[in-house]
Design an enzyme around this catalytic site. Structure first.
Site, PDB file in Angstrom:
ATOM      1  CE  LYS A 285       0.176  -3.968   1.651  1.00 52.94           C
ATOM      2  NZ  LYS A 285       1.460  -3.565   1.516  1.00 52.94           N
ATOM      3  NE  ARG A 359       2.665   4.725  -5.364  1.00 59.73           N
ATOM      4  CZ  ARG A 359       3.922   4.426  -5.375  1.00 59.73           C
ATOM      5  NH1 ARG A 359       4.727   4.507  -6.218  1.00 59.73           N
ATOM      6  NH2 ARG A 359       4.143   3.905  -4.187  1.00 59.73           N
TER       7      ARG A 359
HETATM    8  N1  BES Z   1      -0.409   0.838   2.386  1.00 66.15           N
HETATM    9  C1  BES Z   1       0.915   0.550   1.843  1.00 66.15           C
HETATM   10  C2  BES Z   1       1.829   1.198   2.800  1.00 66.15           C
HETATM   11  C3  BES Z   1       1.982   1.044   4.065  1.00 66.15           C
HETATM   12  C4  BES Z   1       2.918   0.181   4.478  1.00 66.15           C
HETATM   13  C5  BES Z   1       1.165   1.487   5.258  1.00 66.15           C
HETATM   14  C6  BES Z   1       3.330  -0.327   5.995  1.00 66.15           C
HETATM   15  C7  BES Z   1       1.681   1.202   6.566  1.00 66.15           C
HETATM   16  C8  BES Z   1       2.510   0.430   6.782  1.00 66.15           C
HETATM   17  C9  BES Z   1       0.729   0.740   0.500  1.00 66.15           C
HETATM   18  O1  BES Z   1      -0.362   0.802  -0.187  1.00 66.15           O
HETATM   19  C10 BES Z   1       1.800   0.077  -0.338  1.00 66.15           C
HETATM   20  O2  BES Z   1       1.423  -1.028  -0.289  1.00 66.15           O
HETATM   21  N2  BES Z   1       3.249   0.415  -0.432  1.00 66.15           N
HETATM   22  C11 BES Z   1       3.926  -0.353  -1.136  1.00 66.15           C
HETATM   23  C12 BES Z   1       4.426   0.401  -2.300  1.00 66.15           C
HETATM   24  C13 BES Z   1       5.555  -0.263  -3.096  1.00 66.15           C
HETATM   25  C14 BES Z   1       4.503  -1.397  -3.750  1.00 66.15           C
HETATM   26  C15 BES Z   1       5.978   0.620  -4.286  1.00 66.15           C
HETATM   27  C16 BES Z   1       4.965  -0.466  -0.220  1.00 66.15           C
HETATM   28  O3  BES Z   1       5.382   0.417   0.581  1.00 66.15           O
HETATM   29  O4  BES Z   1       5.699  -1.408  -0.194  1.00 66.15           O
HETATM   30 MN    MN Z   2      -0.517  -1.039  -1.060  1.00 62.75          MN
END
Ligand code: BES
Ligand code: MN
Ligand code: ZN
Length: 508
Positions: A285, A359
């Site tokens: 990230k 997931r």
């Molecule tokens: N933990 C994150 C989702 C999240 C984002 C929670 C902001 C709280 C605040 C999750 O694991 C994630 O990174 N999701 C990705 C999925 C994508 C790679 C398909 C996302 O939402 O960008």
């Molecule tokens: Mn994630």
């Protein structure tokens, strides 16, 4: 803070601060304001209505008006708290107002306060909401502030809820107050867990917290290590965990009622996402999105908080909680985009993005939980940024193919005062999860990301009535609001509590 119920005259309440929630209609008609407003106005020789008019305080849902009484009432100060329109009233409005009230009490250094309950349909619900608003509004996370510890504590020591005129204390009201205390304590506890930094709240620390809850609440608990997770053939969970040097733990915490009370009853099952830090893994990230990712275990915190309450409620059916706790890190052993994993269910998954880790872990944990044949299974997860884009910081996204189970959760949320909104789990989008070389990919296209994530989870729950709550938005609050502090909210504890209460036949 000690909380109690009180009956008596509004103007005779001896305290540092009197909180008086008022509806717009209580003030609108200057000829005939509501009785409590009149009583106070008379005691203060007309000052209440005059200052309200001068300061344009109309009782709007975000308005407040502070007055000194200069000994004309037993309270030192009075704070009028706007509740908005009477027709739109629900206990959540009072919960928010009580939260604003206690924050104001802190600012003026009040040690004792009285909150005058408004006259409204359901007094029991209002007692519960007001108590929760005060207790949740009191919350702060200052464990790591070294300077503030030296300052004199500005804490409200004693708060009472003043019953409306012509109502008396009752066992039912006392029980509502007690339940509010249990639920608020559990919610604030869950908030602490989420606010705790990721170098402190490691997967093992989370496991220890589960053990502690089991000890305190006489629940059963199992905390399994990496070897046991591998032995359970949880290939998805293991893969996510392997990039971190912090060992993963798999938590199973459960409440078992005495045999006579649960004969033949299928369990209620809660599953929480428990990523103690989500760096994104090799699909790293950017800094700005990573800084919040200690909160990626908010689902687990809510589930554990709810189990604390369940231990007290002692419902006549078993309640089980499952958490797969690990970090998502880009270490040398990290799983890669391109890896193909074998899940506990036997299905294969091609990893297309290591940041879609929640997931994967949930897939295996839901599979294991589902082997209990739950009556209903609810998972809570900070799963997708997409859900946050769709619904913002206040609403939880609700997914599930079983309408009855979804309605049950929505009803529980409503009664708890937690805002939720159902989103479709549209099978059309399943195509986007198709893989060239495995049964599925872990990410689909960008659009409808919250739906793809829910569809992925759905693969692992069979025919079980299952509801997925995406709490990525409401797990944290970007600002102080009502009974919320900036940071963790403890969302989910209240809804899960209401769900159990409703099933036990003790809900409202
Ligand atoms: N933990 C994150 C989702 C999240 C984002 C929670 C902001 C709280 C605040 C999750 O694991 C994630 O990174 N999701 C990705 C999925 C994508 C790679 C398909 C996302 O939402 O960008
Ligand atoms: Mn994630
Ligand atoms: Zn995550």
């Amino acid at each position: 803070m000690k909380l109690s119920l009180a009956a008596g005259d509004l103007t005779h309440q001896k305290c540092d601060l009197l909180l008086l929630p008022v509806f717009e209609s209580d003030l609108k008609d200057a000829q005939k304001p509501a009785p409590p407003v009149v009583a106070l106005d008379q005691a203060l020789r007309g000052l209440v209505l005059r200052v309200a008019a001068e300061e344009k305080f109309k009782g709007g849902a975000d308005q407040a008006l502070m007055l000194q009484t200069h000994d004309r009432a037993q309270a030192t100060r009075v704070l009028l708290l706007g509740l908005g329109a009477r027709q739109k009233f629900e206990p959540e409005v009072l919960r928010l107002a009580a939260g604003r009230g206690i924050k104001a009490a802190r600012k003026v250094g009040a040690a004792t306060l009285v909150l005058a309950l408004p006259e409204a349909r359901d007094l029991t619900a209002n007692v519960k909401a007001a108590a929760e608003g005060l207790l949740l509004g009191e919350y702060k996370f200052d464990r790591y502030k070294t300077a503030e510890k030296d300052q004199p504590a500005r804490e409200v020591r004693q708060a009472s809820l003043l019953l409306p005129a012509k109502t008396a204390k009752s066992r039912e009201l006392a029980e509502a107050l007690e339940l509010a205390q249990v639920v608020s304590e559990a919610t604030n506890w869950a908030r602490d867990l989420v606010n705790e930094p990721p170098n402190q709240l490691t997967p093992s620390a989370l496991g220890e917290h589960a053990r502690q809850i089991a000890r305190e609440g006489r629940l059963k608990v199992e905390v399994l290590d990496r070897a046991r997770i591998e032995k359970l053939r949880m290939g998805l969970f293991s893969a996510v965990a392997q990039g971190s040097s912090a060992p993963p733990v798999l938590v199973h915490l459960w409440y078992q009622p005495p045999a006579a009370r649960h004969a033949g009853k299928k369990p209620v099952v809660f599953v929480g996402k428990a990523i103690t830090f989500d760096s994104g893994g090799l699909s790293l990230k950017p800094t700005d999105s990573m800084v919040e990712m200690k909160t990626d275990m908010a689902g687990a915190a809510a589930v554990l908080g709810a189990m604390k309450v369940v231990a007290r409620l002692k419902p006549p059916f078993p309640v089980h909680a499952y958490l797969g706790a690990c970090e998502n890190m880009p270490g040398g052993r990290a799983y890669r985009p391109g890896d193909v994993l074998v899940s506990r269910l036997g299905k294969t998954v091609e990893v297309t993005n290591t940041d879609a880790e929640g997931r994967l872990v949930l897939g295996d944990v839901l599979t294991w939980a589902n082997e209990l044949e739950p009556a209903v299974m609810v998972d809570l997860a900070t799963l997708t940024g997409a859900c946050m884009v769709a619904l913002g910081h206040n609403l939880t996204g609700v997914f599930g193919a079983d309408d009855a189970a979804v309605w049950e959760v929505l009803e529980a949320a409503k009664s708890a005062g937690e805002d939720m909104w159902r989103l479709p789990i549209s099978e059309h989008q399943r195509d986007s999860l198709k893989s060239e070389i495995a049964d599925m990919k872990n990410t689909g296209e960008r659009w409808g990301g919250a739906i793809s994530a829910a569809l992925f989870l759905k693969e692992y729950v069979g025919e079980t009535p299952w509801v997925h709550l995406d709490i990525a938005g409401p797990a944290t609050s970007p600002k102080e609001r009502g009974y919320l502090a900036k940071g963790a909210t403890g969302v989910g504890v209240r809804t899960l509590t209401e769900l159990v209460r409703a099933r036990a036949g003790t809900g409202s």
